[in-house]
Motif scaffolding. Structure first.
Motif, PDB file in Angstrom:
ATOM      1  N   ARG A  88       0.837  -1.199   0.000  1.00 53.16           N
ATOM      2  CA  ARG A  88       0.000   0.000   0.000  1.00 53.16           C
ATOM      3  C   ARG A  88       0.872   1.248   0.000  1.00 53.16           C
ATOM      4  O   ARG A  88       0.476   2.308   0.498  1.00 53.16           O
ATOM      5  CB  ARG A  88      -0.926  -0.010   1.212  1.00 53.16           C
ATOM      6  N   SER A  89       2.059   1.134  -0.543  1.00 56.72           N
ATOM      7  CA  SER A  89       3.006   2.240  -0.608  1.00 56.72           C
ATOM      8  C   SER A  89       2.403   3.445  -1.328  1.00 56.72           C
ATOM      9  O   SER A  89       1.575   3.309  -2.239  1.00 56.72           O
ATOM     10  CB  SER A  89       4.274   1.789  -1.337  1.00 56.72           C
ATOM     11  N   THR A  90       2.844   4.628  -0.930  1.00 58.83           N
ATOM     12  CA  THR A  90       2.403   5.857  -1.602  1.00 58.83           C
ATOM     13  C   THR A  90       3.117   6.064  -2.933  1.00 58.83           C
ATOM     14  O   THR A  90       2.675   6.877  -3.744  1.00 58.83           O
ATOM     15  CB  THR A  90       2.664   7.077  -0.706  1.00 58.83           C
ATOM     16  N   HIS A  91       4.213   5.350  -3.170  1.00 59.78           N
ATOM     17  CA  HIS A  91       5.004   5.519  -4.399  1.00 59.78           C
ATOM     18  C   HIS A  91       4.403   4.659  -5.516  1.00 59.78           C
ATOM     19  O   HIS A  91       4.984   3.673  -5.947  1.00 59.78           O
ATOM     20  CB  HIS A  91       6.467   5.151  -4.136  1.00 59.78           C
ATOM     21  N   ARG A  92       3.248   5.066  -6.002  1.00 60.58           N
ATOM     22  CA  ARG A  92       2.492   4.282  -6.973  1.00 60.58           C
ATOM     23  C   ARG A  92       2.457   5.012  -8.320  1.00 60.58           C
ATOM     24  O   ARG A  92       2.629   6.242  -8.377  1.00 60.58           O
ATOM     25  CB  ARG A  92       1.066   4.055  -6.472  1.00 60.58           C
ATOM     26  N   PRO A  93       2.207   4.281  -9.401  1.00 61.73           N
ATOM     27  CA  PRO A  93       2.192   4.931 -10.713  1.00 61.73           C
ATOM     28  C   PRO A  93       1.244   6.120 -10.800  1.00 61.73           C
ATOM     29  O   PRO A  93       1.579   7.142 -11.403  1.00 61.73           O
ATOM     30  CB  PRO A  93       1.751   3.791 -11.653  1.00 61.73           C
ATOM     31  N   ASN A  94       0.040   6.009 -10.230  1.00 66.52           N
ATOM     32  CA  ASN A  94      -0.920   7.111 -10.299  1.00 66.52           C
ATOM     33  C   ASN A  94      -1.155   7.786  -8.955  1.00 66.52           C
ATOM     34  O   ASN A  94      -2.054   8.634  -8.837  1.00 66.52           O
ATOM     35  CB  ASN A  94      -2.252   6.615 -10.875  1.00 66.52           C
ATOM     36  N   ARG A  95      -0.416   7.378  -7.931  1.00 70.28           N
ATOM     37  CA  ARG A  95      -0.492   7.977  -6.586  1.00 70.28           C
ATOM     38  C   ARG A  95      -1.916   7.975  -6.024  1.00 70.28           C
ATOM     39  O   ARG A  95      -2.309   8.892  -5.297  1.00 70.28           O
ATOM     40  CB  ARG A  95       0.072   9.402  -6.599  1.00 70.28           C
ATOM     41  N   LEU A  96      -2.699   6.966  -6.354  1.00 70.28           N
ATOM     42  CA  LEU A  96      -4.066   6.871  -5.846  1.00 70.28           C
ATOM     43  C   LEU A  96      -4.089   6.111  -4.523  1.00 70.28           C
ATOM     44  O   LEU A  96      -3.435   5.073  -4.377  1.00 70.28           O
ATOM     45  CB  LEU A  96      -4.967   6.170  -6.857  1.00 70.28           C
ATOM     46  N   GLY A  97      -4.854   6.624  -3.575  1.00 67.00           N
ATOM     47  CA  GLY A  97      -5.022   5.974  -2.289  1.00 67.00           C
ATOM     48  C   GLY A  97      -6.482   5.645  -2.045  1.00 67.00           C
ATOM     49  O   GLY A  97      -7.388   6.213  -2.678  1.00 67.00           O
ATOM     50  N   LEU A  98      -6.720   4.716  -1.128  1.00 67.87           N
ATOM     51  CA  LEU A  98      -8.068   4.289  -0.784  1.00 67.87           C
ATOM     52  C   LEU A  98      -8.141   4.078   0.721  1.00 67.87           C
ATOM     53  O   LEU A  98      -7.326   3.334   1.279  1.00 67.87           O
ATOM     54  CB  LEU A  98      -8.417   2.999  -1.513  1.00 67.87           C
ATOM     55  N   SER A  99      -9.074   4.740   1.393  1.00 59.90           N
ATOM     56  CA  SER A  99      -9.196   4.622   2.841  1.00 59.90           C
ATOM     57  C   SER A  99     -10.647   4.370   3.242  1.00 59.90           C
ATOM     58  O   SER A  99     -11.569   4.974   2.683  1.00 59.90           O
ATOM     59  CB  SER A  99      -8.705   5.897   3.540  1.00 59.90           C
ATOM     60  N   LEU A 100     -10.805   3.499   4.226  1.00 56.88           N
ATOM     61  CA  LEU A 100     -12.112   3.248   4.814  1.00 56.88           C
ATOM     62  C   LEU A 100     -12.226   4.085   6.078  1.00 56.88           C
ATOM     63  O   LEU A 100     -11.417   3.944   6.998  1.00 56.88           O
ATOM     64  CB  LEU A 100     -12.258   1.764   5.154  1.00 56.88           C
ATOM     65  N   VAL A 101     -13.207   4.988   6.128  1.00 55.40           N
ATOM     66  CA  VAL A 101     -13.352   5.910   7.248  1.00 55.40           C
ATOM     67  C   VAL A 101     -14.777   5.871   7.779  1.00 55.40           C
ATOM     68  O   VAL A 101     -15.712   5.466   7.078  1.00 55.40           O
ATOM     69  CB  VAL A 101     -12.988   7.353   6.836  1.00 55.40           C
ATOM     70  N   GLU A 102     -14.931   6.308   9.009  1.00 57.97           N
ATOM     71  CA  GLU A 102     -16.261   6.423   9.610  1.00 57.97           C
ATOM     72  C   GLU A 102     -16.870   7.776   9.255  1.00 57.97           C
ATOM     73  O   GLU A 102     -16.204   8.812   9.342  1.00 57.97           O
ATOM     74  CB  GLU A 102     -16.173   6.274  11.124  1.00 57.97           C
ATOM     75  N   LEU A 103     -18.130   7.754   8.855  1.00 59.33           N
ATOM     76  CA  LEU A 103     -18.861   8.995   8.611  1.00 59.33           C
ATOM     77  C   LEU A 103     -19.532   9.408   9.910  1.00 59.33           C
ATOM     78  O   LEU A 103     -20.506   8.791  10.346  1.00 59.33           O
ATOM     79  CB  LEU A 103     -19.902   8.799   7.510  1.00 59.33           C
ATOM     80  N   ALA A 104     -18.990  10.460  10.528  1.00 57.97           N
ATOM     81  CA  ALA A 104     -19.509  10.902  11.820  1.00 57.97           C
ATOM     82  C   ALA A 104     -20.635  11.914  11.677  1.00 57.97           C
ATOM     83  O   ALA A 104     -21.361  12.188  12.645  1.00 57.97           O
ATOM     84  CB  ALA A 104     -18.379  11.503  12.654  1.00 57.97           C
ATOM     85  N   GLY A 105     -20.816  12.486  10.502  1.00 64.21           N
ATOM     86  CA  GLY A 105     -21.885  13.463  10.310  1.00 64.21           C
ATOM     87  C   GLY A 105     -21.714  14.208   9.005  1.00 64.21           C
ATOM     88  O   GLY A 105     -20.685  14.105   8.330  1.00 64.21           O
TER      89      GLY A 105
END
Length: 239
Positions: A88-105
């Motif tokens: 899950r390195s940040t040094h990726r060809p398109n620098r795309l990231g994906l995160s699962l987060v809680e929606l608090a409001g």
């Protein structure tokens, strides 16, 4: 294909250093995802309040644009190399990231903004998409996790008397103290620093504070660290 930036993140993490390496490891971390025109129409988030968690697709905007086929994940001590697509390195060809987060409001004044918890996003992160998390579709009970089969180990965190006084005087002291402990317990130092006694002082920026800390270790004369404790030395408010 050109990607549109639909919003940006206002984060409790002003810098990359110290950010948990995966979402959910610091539940007290908060952020605001502020949508940009024309994506800030209230209809664009209609019904989103029915979901507890979201997938956030974003760009690692502070990472180099140059990618490498092999990387050194901190989880493997910073020495072993694996393929970038096995990480899950940040040094990726398109620098795309994906995160699962809680929606608090969701805030609607002056435009829709999503309140997030448990994120791993640096301040100013450009967001390119939002999708609701579906537990029945997005979780695989028999999944294998390769070289990261479980959450990273945590260290004990101790605050000095002065640090506790600083937190006691703040209205957000309790939540900020929880965030400090959650972040530092994961030992944000570079991986190669963890394998030996380390007398350096480090600093992490959280909200409006510079958090100064060091690691206190005992090797019992063997040369290997058997016990390590994160000692928080000072909390300095930035001006």
């Amino acid at each position: 294909m050109a990607l549109d930036i639909i919003g940006t993140i206002d984060s409790c993490y002003p810098d990359k250093f110290g950010i948990p390496r995966q979402p959910g490891l610091a539940p007290s971390a908060t952020a605001i995802l502020r949508l940009k025109a024309p994506f800030d129409h209230p209809d664009s988030v209609r019904g989103l309040e029915q979901f507890s968690h979201l997938w956030i697709s974003f760009i690692f905007h502070q990472s180099p644009e140059r990618w490498t086929p092999l990387i050194r994940p901190p989880r493997l001590g910073g020495n072993a190399r694996i393929g970038v697509f096995a990480s899950r390195s940040t040094h990726r060809p398109n620098r795309l990231g994906l995160s699962l987060v809680e929606l608090a409001g969701i805030e609607y004044t002056p435009a829709p903004a999503l309140v997030l918890r448990g994120h791993d996003l640096v301040d100013g992160t450009p967001v390119v998409d939002i999708k609701p998390y579906l537990p029945w579709a997005d979780s695989a009970e028999e999944a294998r996790a390769g070289f990261a089969p479980e959450p990273p180990p945590r260290l004990a965190v101790q605050l000095s008397d002065d640090c506790r006084r600083v937190l006691d005087e703040r209205p957000d002291g309790e939540s900020l103290g929880a965030l400090i402990r959650e972040v530092l317990s994961q030992d944000p130092r570079p991986a190669y620093r963890r394998r030996k006694r380390d007398d350096r002082r480090y600093g992490v920026r959280l909200h409006d504070l510079d958090v100064r800390f060091h690691v206190q270790s005992s090797d019992h004369g063997s040369g290997e660290n058997h016990e390590s404790v994160i000692m928080v030395d000072s909390l300095v408010q930035r001006t």
